[in-house]
Design an enzyme around this catalytic site. Sequence first.
Site, short mmCIF file in Angstrom:
data_model
loop_
_atom_site.label_atom_id
_atom_site.label_comp_id
_atom_site.label_asym_id
_atom_site.label_seq_id
_atom_site.Cartn_x
_atom_site.Cartn_y
_atom_site.Cartn_z
NE ARG A 1 -7.92 -8.05 -0.22
CZ ARG A 1 -7.33 -7.38 -1.20
NH1 ARG A 1 -6.27 -6.64 -0.98
NH2 ARG A 1 -7.83 -7.44 -2.43
CE LYS B 1 -4.36 -1.73 0.47
NZ LYS B 1 -5.19 -2.13 1.58
N1 HH2 Z 1 -7.43 -3.61 0.00
C1 HH2 Z 1 -7.68 -3.66 -1.33
C2 HH2 Z 1 -8.81 -4.33 -1.82
N2 HH2 Z 1 -9.63 -4.99 -1.00
N3 HH2 Z 1 -10.24 -5.65 1.19
C3 HH2 Z 1 -10.03 -5.62 2.51
N4 HH2 Z 1 -10.85 -6.26 3.36
N5 HH2 Z 1 -8.95 -4.94 3.06
C4 HH2 Z 1 -8.08 -4.26 2.28
O1 HH2 Z 1 -7.13 -3.64 2.83
C5 HH2 Z 1 -8.29 -4.26 0.85
C6 HH2 Z 1 -9.40 -4.97 0.34
C7 HH2 Z 1 -6.75 -2.96 -2.27
O2 HH2 Z 1 -5.76 -3.83 -2.75
P1 HH2 Z 1 -5.81 -4.58 -4.18
O3 HH2 Z 1 -6.94 -5.54 -4.23
O4 HH2 Z 1 -4.49 -5.16 -4.48
O5 HH2 Z 1 -6.01 -3.40 -5.22
P2 HH2 Z 1 -7.25 -2.89 -6.06
O6 HH2 Z 1 -8.31 -2.45 -5.12
O7 HH2 Z 1 -6.67 -1.77 -6.89
O8 HH2 Z 1 -7.73 -4.04 -6.89
#
Ligand code: HH2
Length: 281
Positions: A254, A220
């Site tokens: 996660r 992040k």
């Molecule tokens: N962070 C992301 C997406 N979903 N869900 C939970 N519960 N907690 C988190 O911190 C969280 C989440 C963001 O990460 P990522 O899926 O890699 O990116 P993107 O939202 O751009 O797909």
Amino acid sequence: MQIGARLLEGPGPFLMGVVNVTPDSFSDGGRFAAPEAAVAHARALAIEGADLVDLGGESTRPGAPPIPAAEEIRRVVPVIERLRAGGFTLPISVDTSKGAVARAALAAGADLVNDVTALSDPDLAAAVAGARVPVVLMHTRGTPADMAARADYRDVVAEVVAELGVALARAEAAGVARERVILDPGIGFAKRAEHSVALLGRLGELRALGRPLLVGPSRKSFIGALTGAPVEDRLPGTLAAVAACVLAGVELLRVHDVAAAGQAALVAAAIRGAAAPAGPR
Ligand code: HH2
């Protein structure tokens, strides 16, 4: 907690491996957008030691455009179907804020709903309540379009605790059993770097909510803000955050880099276990 066919018991830490079936996720957009690539990645994460996988069809990064439910379903459901048809036994979480997507994913074999809007959509709340599945309620404010502007706190930890408490009450009022709820402070969501760091440093205060915690520090932007590292070079910072979470007793992490996070978590859990031994991992 029972998640699908698996019982995740004890203090963990348990690892949720990220599979983004999107063209535009912040760290791996486009890499696993084809169903075969997403399936292969989920299997690879299982081999790396993931306890469950989180499948997302819509990016939630700041400024990400919303997509229609039909497109999100088109992205995630074939992946779930192929995984289940191929005998994939880990629990599958669907990362969605839409009731129609959750229903389709659960029907295809998903076991848990991960909602970055903490069931603010009553239709999703009804879908989760009706299916009697576990749910992750994550803290954020606003939408990806305006969340950066809403990162305005007097005491971020106290406000996140209060707002997660409201989300938990709203979920219960919609018929979701408290026992099925996992809470997440939402690292990077409507948070500036100092807010994410404060939350990671004071995770113990989230214990007041009385539910298992999930934290998603992986790659992040707070790591970039602290170190200057670009998104593809944030594994060391991610592992430091993973260790901090484990030492604070966080049950679920996660992460994108499951093998590396698993090693960090194991060492941190052993250190924590000098006071209280963790389960086998
Ligand atoms: N962070 C992301 C997406 N979903 N869900 C939970 N519960 N907690 C988190 O911190 C969280 C989440 C963001 O990460 P990522 O899926 O890699 O990116 P993107 O939202 O751009 O797909």
